[in-house]
Design an enzyme around this catalytic site. Structure first.
Site, PDB file in Angstrom:
ATOM      1  N   SER A   1      -6.064   2.784  10.144  1.00  0.00           N
ATOM      2  CA  SER A   1      -4.891   2.245  10.838  1.00  0.00           C
ATOM      3  C   SER A   1      -5.050   0.754  11.139  1.00  0.00           C
ATOM      4  CB  SER A   1      -4.645   2.998  12.149  1.00  0.00           C
ATOM      5  OG  SER A   1      -3.709   2.268  12.931  1.00  0.00           O
ATOM      6  N   ARG A   2      -4.066  -0.025  10.656  1.00  0.00           N
ATOM      7  CA  ARG A   2      -4.093  -1.468  10.929  1.00  0.00           C
ATOM      8  C   ARG A   2      -3.763  -1.744  12.389  1.00  0.00           C
ATOM      9  NH1 ARG A   2      -0.097  -1.846   5.979  1.00  0.00           N
ATOM     10  NH2 ARG A   2       0.553  -0.046   7.192  1.00  0.00           N
ATOM     11  N   ASN A   3      -2.938  -0.857  13.006  1.00  0.00           N
ATOM     12  CA  ASN A   3      -2.639  -1.029  14.432  1.00  0.00           C
ATOM     13  C   ASN A   3      -3.884  -0.763  15.277  1.00  0.00           C
ATOM     14  OD1 ASN A   3       0.431  -1.504  14.792  1.00  0.00           O
ATOM     15  ND2 ASN A   3       0.299   0.052  13.200  1.00  0.00           N
TER      16      ASN A   3
ATOM     17  N   LYS B   1       4.440   5.146  18.317  1.00  0.00           N
ATOM     18  CA  LYS B   1       3.025   5.519  18.122  1.00  0.00           C
ATOM     19  C   LYS B   1       2.182   4.323  17.682  1.00  0.00           C
ATOM     20  CE  LYS B   1       2.762   5.455  13.487  1.00  0.00           C
ATOM     21  NZ  LYS B   1       1.770   4.756  12.672  1.00  0.00           N
TER      22      LYS B   1
ATOM     23  N   SER C   1       0.812  -1.215   0.000  1.00  0.00           N
ATOM     24  CA  SER C   1       0.000   0.000   0.000  1.00  0.00           C
ATOM     25  C   SER C   1       0.847   1.267   0.000  1.00  0.00           C
ATOM     26  CB  SER C   1      -0.972  -0.003   1.189  1.00  0.00           C
ATOM     27  OG  SER C   1      -0.315  -0.313   2.393  1.00  0.00           O
TER      28      SER C   1
ATOM     29  N   GLU D   1       2.761  -3.302  12.641  1.00  0.00           N
ATOM     30  CA  GLU D   1       4.130  -3.155  13.161  1.00  0.00           C
ATOM     31  C   GLU D   1       4.173  -3.024  14.688  1.00  0.00           C
ATOM     32  OE1 GLU D   1       6.586  -3.767  11.365  1.00  0.00           O
ATOM     33  OE2 GLU D   1       6.668  -2.671   9.465  1.00  0.00           O
TER      34      GLU D   1
ATOM     35  N   ALA E   1      -1.740   5.471   3.476  1.00  0.00           N
ATOM     36  CA  ALA E   1      -1.613   5.264   2.029  1.00  0.00           C
ATOM     37  C   ALA E   1      -2.961   5.433   1.331  1.00  0.00           C
ATOM     38  CB  ALA E   1      -1.058   3.863   1.768  1.00  0.00           C
TER      39      ALA E   1
ATOM     40  N   GLY F   1       5.772  10.234   8.932  1.00  0.00           N
ATOM     41  CA  GLY F   1       4.828  11.219   9.464  1.00  0.00           C
ATOM     42  C   GLY F   1       3.413  10.703   9.280  1.00  0.00           C
TER      43      GLY F   1
ATOM     44  N   ASP G   1       1.777  11.870  13.931  1.00  0.00           N
ATOM     45  CA  ASP G   1       1.560  10.462  13.584  1.00  0.00           C
ATOM     46  C   ASP G   1       0.761   9.743  14.672  1.00  0.00           C
ATOM     47  OD1 ASP G   1       1.737   8.424  11.796  1.00  0.00           O
ATOM     48  OD2 ASP G   1       3.907   8.217  11.862  1.00  0.00           O
TER      49      ASP G   1
HETATM   50  N1  LIG Z   1       0.371   1.828   4.607  1.00  0.00           N
HETATM   51  C1  LIG Z   1       0.554   3.030   5.131  1.00  0.00           C
HETATM   52  O1  LIG Z   1      -0.364   3.859   5.160  1.00  0.00           O
HETATM   53  C2  LIG Z   1       1.888   3.403   5.693  1.00  0.00           C
HETATM   54  C3  LIG Z   1       2.181   4.747   5.916  1.00  0.00           C
HETATM   55  C4  LIG Z   1       3.400   5.102   6.473  1.00  0.00           C
HETATM   56  C5  LIG Z   1       4.320   4.099   6.788  1.00  0.00           C
HETATM   57  N2  LIG Z   1       4.010   2.801   6.536  1.00  0.00           N
HETATM   58  C6  LIG Z   1       5.017   1.798   6.886  1.00  0.00           C
HETATM   59  O2  LIG Z   1       5.531   1.248   5.675  1.00  0.00           O
HETATM   60  C7  LIG Z   1       6.003  -0.100   5.915  1.00  0.00           C
HETATM   61  C8  LIG Z   1       5.448  -0.959   4.790  1.00  0.00           C
HETATM   62  O3  LIG Z   1       4.054  -1.044   5.039  1.00  0.00           O
HETATM   63  P1  LIG Z   1       2.922  -1.150   3.953  1.00  0.00           P
HETATM   64  O4  LIG Z   1       1.768  -0.455   4.553  1.00  0.00           O
HETATM   65  O5  LIG Z   1       3.309  -0.766   2.598  1.00  0.00           O
HETATM   66  O6  LIG Z   1       2.683  -2.730   4.034  1.00  0.00           O
HETATM   67  P2  LIG Z   1       1.808  -3.624   3.090  1.00  0.00           P
HETATM   68  O7  LIG Z   1       1.464  -4.816   3.906  1.00  0.00           O
HETATM   69  O8  LIG Z   1       0.723  -2.827   2.475  1.00  0.00           O
HETATM   70  O9  LIG Z   1       2.823  -4.032   1.912  1.00  0.00           O
HETATM   71  C9  LIG Z   1       4.065  -4.636   2.188  1.00  0.00           C
HETATM   72  C10 LIG Z   1       4.678  -5.029   0.856  1.00  0.00           C
HETATM   73  O10 LIG Z   1       6.022  -5.431   1.092  1.00  0.00           O
HETATM   74  C11 LIG Z   1       6.264  -6.549   0.276  1.00  0.00           C
HETATM   75  N3  LIG Z   1       7.440  -7.240   0.754  1.00  0.00           N
HETATM   76  C12 LIG Z   1       7.605  -7.939   1.889  1.00  0.00           C
HETATM   77  N4  LIG Z   1       8.864  -8.399   1.956  1.00  0.00           N
HETATM   78  C13 LIG Z   1       9.505  -7.963   0.838  1.00  0.00           C
HETATM   79  C14 LIG Z   1      10.825  -8.097   0.335  1.00  0.00           C
HETATM   80  N5  LIG Z   1      11.763  -8.777   0.996  1.00  0.00           N
HETATM   81  N6  LIG Z   1      11.121  -7.528  -0.859  1.00  0.00           N
HETATM   82  C15 LIG Z   1      10.204  -6.835  -1.534  1.00  0.00           C
HETATM   83  N7  LIG Z   1       8.944  -6.662  -1.102  1.00  0.00           N
HETATM   84  C16 LIG Z   1       8.604  -7.233   0.074  1.00  0.00           C
HETATM   85  C17 LIG Z   1       4.970  -7.337   0.304  1.00  0.00           C
HETATM   86  O11 LIG Z   1       4.894  -8.263  -0.774  1.00  0.00           O
HETATM   87  C18 LIG Z   1       3.968  -6.196   0.164  1.00  0.00           C
HETATM   88  O12 LIG Z   1       3.787  -5.888  -1.200  1.00  0.00           O
HETATM   89  C19 LIG Z   1       5.521  -0.468   7.322  1.00  0.00           C
HETATM   90  O13 LIG Z   1       6.595  -0.376   8.237  1.00  0.00           O
HETATM   91  C20 LIG Z   1       4.484   0.604   7.658  1.00  0.00           C
HETATM   92  O14 LIG Z   1       4.446   0.904   9.047  1.00  0.00           O
HETATM   93  C21 LIG Z   1       2.829   2.430   5.995  1.00  0.00           C
HETATM   94  O1  LIG Z   2      -1.997   1.330   9.221  1.00  0.00           O
HETATM   95  P1  LIG Z   2      -0.950   1.657  10.258  1.00  0.00           P
HETATM   96  O2  LIG Z   2      -1.473   1.498  11.658  1.00  0.00           O
HETATM   97  O3  LIG Z   2       0.337   0.916   9.994  1.00  0.00           O
HETATM   98  O4  LIG Z   2      -0.599   3.220  10.107  1.00  0.00           O
HETATM   99  C1  LIG Z   2      -0.112   3.699   8.883  1.00  0.00           C
HETATM  100  C2  LIG Z   2       0.772   4.932   9.067  1.00  0.00           C
HETATM  101  O5  LIG Z   2       1.877   4.630   9.894  1.00  0.00           O
HETATM  102  C3  LIG Z   2       0.056   6.151   9.576  1.00  0.00           C
HETATM  103  O6  LIG Z   2       0.925   7.262   9.585  1.00  0.00           O
END
Ligand SMILES: NC(=O)c1ccc[n+]([C@@H]2O[C@H](COP(=O)([O-])OP(=O)(O)OC[C@H]3O[C@@H](n4cnc5c(N)ncnc54)[C@H](O)[C@@H]3O)[C@@H](O)[C@H]2O)c1
Ligand SMILES: O=P(O)(O)OC[C@H](O)CO
Length: 331
Positions: A253-255, A190, A10, A280, A139, A135, A243
Site C-alpha cells: 500500500s502506497r498510502n 480507507k 499498475s 490518494e 495490483a 475492493g 479494503d
Molecule cells: N495500484 C493498485 O493496486 C490499485 C488497486 C485498486 C485501485 N487503485 C486505484 O486506481 C487508481 C489509479 O492508480 P494506479 O495504482 O494505477 O496508479 P499508478 O500511479 O500506478 O498509475 C497511474 C497511471 O495513470 C496515468 N495517467 C495519469 N493521468 C492520465 C491521463 N489523463 N490519461 C491517461 N493516463 C493518465 C499515468 O501515466 C500512470 O500510467 C487510483 O485511484 C488507485 O487508488 C489502485
Molecule cells: O497502494 P494503495 O494504498 O493505493 O492501495 C491500493 C488498493 O486501493 C488496495 O485495495
C-alpha cells in the site's frame, strides 16, 4: 465486447492483463510512451512490476481514438485525472459504453464522488452506466494472479453483472452490488485510515494499535457513509472492511508506505518533497476534513491525519490526543 483500459499504470496493467487472460479484446491507452512501449515490445511494465512477464497478447497504445466503438471503458487513472479524461473521451465514443471506474477518492476540484463526475462529463448518448470496480486488490498481487475478490457496483444491475462476467476468472472473483454511495465512500476513506495505520507503525506501535485503528476507523467510515445514504452492511463487505484491512496492513500500500515514512520521521516534510507515487489518501483527508466539518460528522482519526498533513501537527502528538479524548461507550 471491446474494452479499452485508460491508464498504463499498475492497476490498469493488472486489470487489462486479466481481460487478456480471459481471451477478451482489450487495449490499454497510456500517456506515458515508455510504459506503452515496454508493454508492447518487452511484455513488461518494468516501472511498476520489475521483472513480471505479462501476458504477451496484451497491447497498449498512445492513440486515444482507440476508444471508438468501445463497449467498455475502464478508467484506471488517479482521481485527479478522471474529469479531464472523461471530457477527452466523450467526443470520441461512438456508442453507449459501460464506463468502469477503479479509482478511489473524490474529484479534487468539486469534492464529488467519481461516479457522479463520470455521469456529469460523459453525455447520455455515450454512457450505458457507471460501474465501480473496487475492493481489496493490490495490483502487485493481481498481476501475478493471486486469488482476489472485489465488487462491481452500479445503479444498473445488468451492467454490474456484465462487468462481473467480463473480469471474473479462476483468480479474480467479482461480486455485484448496488450501493454506489456506501462502496465509493468506504473505498475512498480507507486510504486515509491506511495513512494513519502507516503513521502508527512508523511511530513504533504494534498489532494492538493497528487492530484498534482498523476497528475505530471502520466506525468513522460507517458514520460518514451512512450520513450520505450508504448502507451500513456495505461497510462490512469487500469495499469496506475488506479494503480497509488490505490497505492498513500491507507493504504494497502506497498510502500505508507514505504514513510509515511520516510516522518514522515525525514530520511530513520529506514525504511532500520526494513523493512521486499515487497516494490518494492525501487529497481525500482534506476533502473529508472539509465536508465533515461542514456537516458536523465526528471523524477523529481522519481529522488527526488532516492535522498532520496540512496543519503541521506532529504525528506523535496526534496519537496521544486520540487516546486521551473524553471516554465513552463503544456503540
Ligand atoms: N495500484 C493498485 O493496486 C490499485 C488497486 C485498486 C485501485 N487503485 C486505484 O486506481 C487508481 C489509479 O492508480 P494506479 O495504482 O494505477 O496508479 P499508478 O500511479 O500506478 O498509475 C497511474 C497511471 O495513470 C496515468 N495517467 C495519469 N493521468 C492520465 C491521463 N489523463 N490519461 C491517461 N493516463 C493518465 C499515468 O501515466 C500512470 O500510467 C487510483 O485511484 C488507485 O487508488 C489502485
Ligand atoms: O497502494 P494503495 O494504498 O493505493 O492501495 C491500493 C488498493 O486501493 C488496495 O485495495
Amino acid at each position: 465486447m471491446k474494452t479499452v483500459v485508460i491508464g498504463s499504470g499498475s492497476w490498469g496493467t493488472a486489470l487489462a492483463q486479466t481481460l487478456a487472460d480471459n481471451g477478451q479484446d482489450v487495449t490499454i491507452y497510456g500517456v506515458n510512451a515508455a510504459e506503452v512501449n515496454d508493454i508492447n515490445e518487452n511484455h513488461k511494465n518494468s516501472k511498476y512490476f520489475a521483472e513480471t512477464a505479462l501476458n504477451p497478447v496484451l497491447r497498449a497504445t498512445t492513440d486515444l481514438s482507440v476508444v471508438k466503438d468501445a463497449d467498455v471503458v475502464v478508467l484506471a487513472v488517479p482521481t485527479i485525472a478522471i474529469e479531464p479524461i472523461c471530457k477527452e473521451i466523450d467526443p470520441l465514443l461512438t456508442k453507449k459504453a459501460i464506463v468502469v471506474n477503479v479509482a478511489k477518492g473524490f474529484n479534487p476540484k468539486t469534492n464529488e464522488r467519481l461516479s457522479d463526475v463520470i455521469r456529469r462529463c460523459i453525455s447520455p448518448d455515450h454512457l450505458s452506466s457507471v460501474v465501480s470496480l473496487i475492493g481489496p486488490s493490490h495490483a502487485e498481487e493481481v498481476v501475478i494472479r493471486q486469488l482476489t475478490s472485489i465488487d462491481a457496483v452500479s445503479q444498473n444491475d445488468a451492467d454490474a453483472i456484465a462487468i462481473q462476467n467480463l473480469f471474473s476468472n479462476k483468480y479474480l472473483r467479482i461480486y455485484t452490488g448496488n450501493d454506489e454511495v456506501g462502496s465509493e465512500l468506504g473505498a475512498a476513506i480507507k486510504n486515509v485510515m491506511a495513512i494513519a495505520s502507516g503513521i502508527l507503525s512508523g511511530l513504533g506501535y504494534g498489532d494492538n494499535t493497528r487492530a484498534a485503528l482498523i476497528t475505530r476507523g471502520l466506525q468513522e467510515m460507517i458514520r460518514y457513509g451512512t450520513y450520505f445514504g450508504g448502507k451500513e452492511e456495505t461497510f462490512i463487505g469487500l469495499t469496506g472492511i475488506g479494503d480497509l484491512i488490505v490497505t492498513c496492513t500491507s507493504v504494497h500500500s502506497r498510502n500505508f508506505e507514505a504514513g510509515h515514512q511520516i510516522g518514522s520521521e515525525n514530520t511530513v516534510e520529506n514525504f511532500f518533497r520526494d513523493n512521486t507515487k499515487t497516494v490518494e489518501g492525501v487529497r481525500t483527508a482534506k476533502i473529508v476534513h472539509e465536508v465533515a466539518k461542514e456537516k458536523g460528522i465526528d471523524m477523529p482519526i481522519c481529522e488527526e491525519v488532516y492535522q498532520i498533513l496540512y496543519e503541521g501537527k506532529e504525528p506523535k502528538d496526534c496519537a496521544n490526543d486520540l487516546m486521551i479524548r473524553k471516554l465513552k461507550a463503544e456503540f
